[in-house]
Design an enzyme around this catalytic site. Structure first.
Site, short mmCIF file in Angstrom:
data_model
loop_
_atom_site.label_atom_id
_atom_site.label_comp_id
_atom_site.label_asym_id
_atom_site.label_seq_id
_atom_site.Cartn_x
_atom_site.Cartn_y
_atom_site.Cartn_z
N LYS A 114 0.83 -1.22 0.00
CA LYS A 114 0.00 0.00 0.00
C LYS A 114 0.85 1.26 0.00
O LYS A 114 0.45 2.27 -0.57
CB LYS A 114 -0.97 0.00 1.20
CG LYS A 114 -2.03 -1.08 1.05
CD LYS A 114 -3.44 -0.61 1.35
CE LYS A 114 -4.42 -1.62 0.81
NZ LYS A 114 -5.70 -1.66 1.45
N LYS A 196 -4.65 -10.70 -7.31
CA LYS A 196 -5.90 -11.04 -6.63
C LYS A 196 -7.02 -10.08 -7.05
O LYS A 196 -6.76 -8.92 -7.36
CB LYS A 196 -5.64 -11.06 -5.11
CG LYS A 196 -6.26 -9.96 -4.34
CD LYS A 196 -5.97 -10.01 -2.86
CE LYS A 196 -6.17 -8.59 -2.34
NZ LYS A 196 -7.08 -8.39 -1.29
N LYS A 199 -10.95 -4.46 -5.34
CA LYS A 199 -11.84 -3.37 -5.78
C LYS A 199 -11.09 -2.28 -6.53
O LYS A 199 -11.68 -1.51 -7.27
CB LYS A 199 -12.64 -2.79 -4.62
CG LYS A 199 -11.83 -2.48 -3.42
CD LYS A 199 -12.68 -2.64 -2.17
CE LYS A 199 -11.82 -2.76 -0.94
NZ LYS A 199 -12.39 -3.56 0.10
P1 ATP Z 1 -8.13 -3.69 -1.48
O1 ATP Z 1 -8.57 -3.58 -2.90
O2 ATP Z 1 -8.10 -2.38 -0.76
O3 ATP Z 1 -6.89 -4.52 -1.29
P2 ATP Z 1 -9.76 -5.91 -0.95
O4 ATP Z 1 -10.64 -5.95 -2.11
O5 ATP Z 1 -8.58 -6.81 -0.90
O6 ATP Z 1 -9.28 -4.44 -0.72
P3 ATP Z 1 -10.37 -6.09 1.85
O7 ATP Z 1 -11.33 -5.13 2.44
O8 ATP Z 1 -8.92 -5.89 2.10
O9 ATP Z 1 -10.67 -6.20 0.30
O10 ATP Z 1 -10.73 -7.56 2.28
C1 ATP Z 1 -11.90 -7.97 2.95
C2 ATP Z 1 -11.89 -9.47 3.17
O11 ATP Z 1 -12.00 -10.12 1.91
C3 ATP Z 1 -10.61 -10.01 3.80
O12 ATP Z 1 -10.93 -11.10 4.67
C4 ATP Z 1 -9.81 -10.49 2.63
O13 ATP Z 1 -8.93 -11.52 2.99
C5 ATP Z 1 -10.90 -10.99 1.71
N1 ATP Z 1 -10.53 -10.89 0.31
C6 ATP Z 1 -10.21 -9.77 -0.36
N2 ATP Z 1 -9.93 -10.03 -1.64
C7 ATP Z 1 -10.09 -11.38 -1.79
C8 ATP Z 1 -9.94 -12.25 -2.91
N3 ATP Z 1 -9.60 -11.81 -4.09
N4 ATP Z 1 -10.19 -13.57 -2.71
C9 ATP Z 1 -10.57 -14.04 -1.50
N5 ATP Z 1 -10.72 -13.25 -0.40
C10 ATP Z 1 -10.48 -11.94 -0.54
#
Ligand code: ATP
Ligand code: LTN
Length: 332
Positions: A114, A196, A199
């Site tokens: 980040k 991964k 968003k």
């Molecule tokens: P960012 O885009 O800011 O990295 P994010 O989309 O990864 O955000 P978070 O709010 O960090 O989402 O994650 C919320 C939950 O969803 C956490 O438990 C995280 O491990 C899970 N998660 C996020 N992305 C994935 C993914 N691609 N596959 C499975 N689990 C996920």
């Protein structure tokens, strides 16, 4: 509560919830509410480590509560709340900051990622984010923390902080285990299956509130692999695109990888991609419709988060009092 094991998790309302959030952790939460005492929250305090638009943040926080309920989290059976409504999280976080080492925070991969992504705003909150997350967790004395694979390192540092504190003051905190599902723990982007689903990468990301036709379009355009065999086979290293779609299909339908390989044997990717799209659209349809219905009833949502904050505060303040006493603060 009543002697059951305790479970806790949260998601930041920093963007709209997506398929990775759902198939990774969120889908499993409703299964847990019968068996455990569960706390689920909107991690709004965490979101401001990156700049947020205030109106958007309010809207997304409320939408996320509605989505939690629409996914099956019955507010009568678990505690749903907004992190900033329970000040004990930030109070404990300060104490834990003094039991967390600079070096261990400096090794966190999310901080490195980040701070590279937001080089103009590498603030202290981004650095101490894992300490606030440890406070979120430890304050409810949970046994398990259900998260996606990428959050494992954060649960591990939380365990280290708890063990260090317990080492000084006796058994103050229960040391929780991460709980990571086998299928769906790491959903990859549909466009770039080596990163991964997130968003911040809009095109390869499927959001829970998207309409079926948009979901279908994204799946039809999903990147598959440039191998010559063109068959649906689970092999993440060789065929990351197809294996990711198989993971999504398996998680959405409950089918095994063998079932899926047999279903599409000899058919190439032409039928497979829309089939995954359809399974996802059908899984998300009732969630979207129920979220929309709940969002029209603001008074109900307010009553849910108010009651949730009250129940959460009761449990959180109990741990905070114990911690304050142990470190030597005079009770008021
Ligand atoms: P960012 O885009 O800011 O990295 P994010 O989309 O990864 O955000 P978070 O709010 O960090 O989402 O994650 C919320 C939950 O969803 C956490 O438990 C995280 O491990 C899970 N998660 C996020 N992305 C994935 C993914 N691609 N596959 C499975 N689990 C996920
Ligand atoms: N860092 C988590 C959100 C989060 C969380 C928590 C998850 C904040 N506090 C406590 C589990 C337990 C994320 O999803 N990015």
């Amino acid at each position: 509560m009543d002697g059951k094991k305790v479970m806790l998790s949260g998601i930041q309302p920093s963007g709209d919830l997506h398929l990775g959030n759902y198939l990774g952790p969120l889908r499993h939460w409703p299964e847990m509410i019968e068996e455990f005492d569960c706390y689920f929250f909107m991690a709004d305090l965490h979101t401001i480590t990156v700049r947020q638009d205030p109106a958007q943040l309010r809207k997304r926080t409320l939408t996320q509560i509605a989505q939690y309920i629409a996914c099956g989290l019955d507010p009568e059976k678990c505690v749903l709340f907004v992190q900033s409504h329970v000040p004990a999280h930030t109070q404990l976080s300060w104490v834990l900051n003094c039991y967390t080492m600079f070096g261990e925070l400096n090794r966190m991969t999310q901080f490195k990622d980040k701070s590279a992504k937001h080089a103009e705003n590498v603030n202290a909150g981004l650095f101490t984010y894992p300490v606030l997350m440890a406070a979120d967790i430890l304050i409810y004395q949970p046994d398990f923390v259900p998260v996606g694979e990428d959050q494992k390192q954060h649960v591990e540092i939380c365990r280290d902080i708890a063990e260090r504190f317990n080492g000084v003051y006796g058994d103050v905190f229960r040391v929780p285990e991460p709980y990571i599902a086998k299928v769906g723990a790491r959903i990859m982007s549909l466009n770039t299956p080596d990163t991964k689903m997130s968003k911040s990468l809009h095109e390869g990301c499927v959001f829970l509130m998207e309409k079926p036709e948009d979901i279908m379009r994204k799946f039809k355009r999903a990147v598959t692999d440039s191998d010559t065999e063109r068959c649906v086979r689970y092999a993440p290293a060789e065929k990351p695109g197809v294996s990711n779609l198989m993971q999504i299909y398996a998680a959405a339908t409950g089918k095994t990888y063998e079932d899926i390989e047999a279903e599409f044997a000899g058919q190439g990717y032409g039928k497979f991609k829309p089939a995954v799209g359809e399974a996802v659209a059908e899984t998300l349809r009732p969630i979207r419709e129920e979220t929309e219905r709940l969002l029209a009833d603001k008074a109900y949502l307010e009553s849910v988060y108010r009651a949730g904050a009250e129940k959460a505060s009761y449990a959180a303040e109990k741990t905070l009092r114990k911690v304050y006493k142990k470190v030597g603060f005079i009770a008021r």
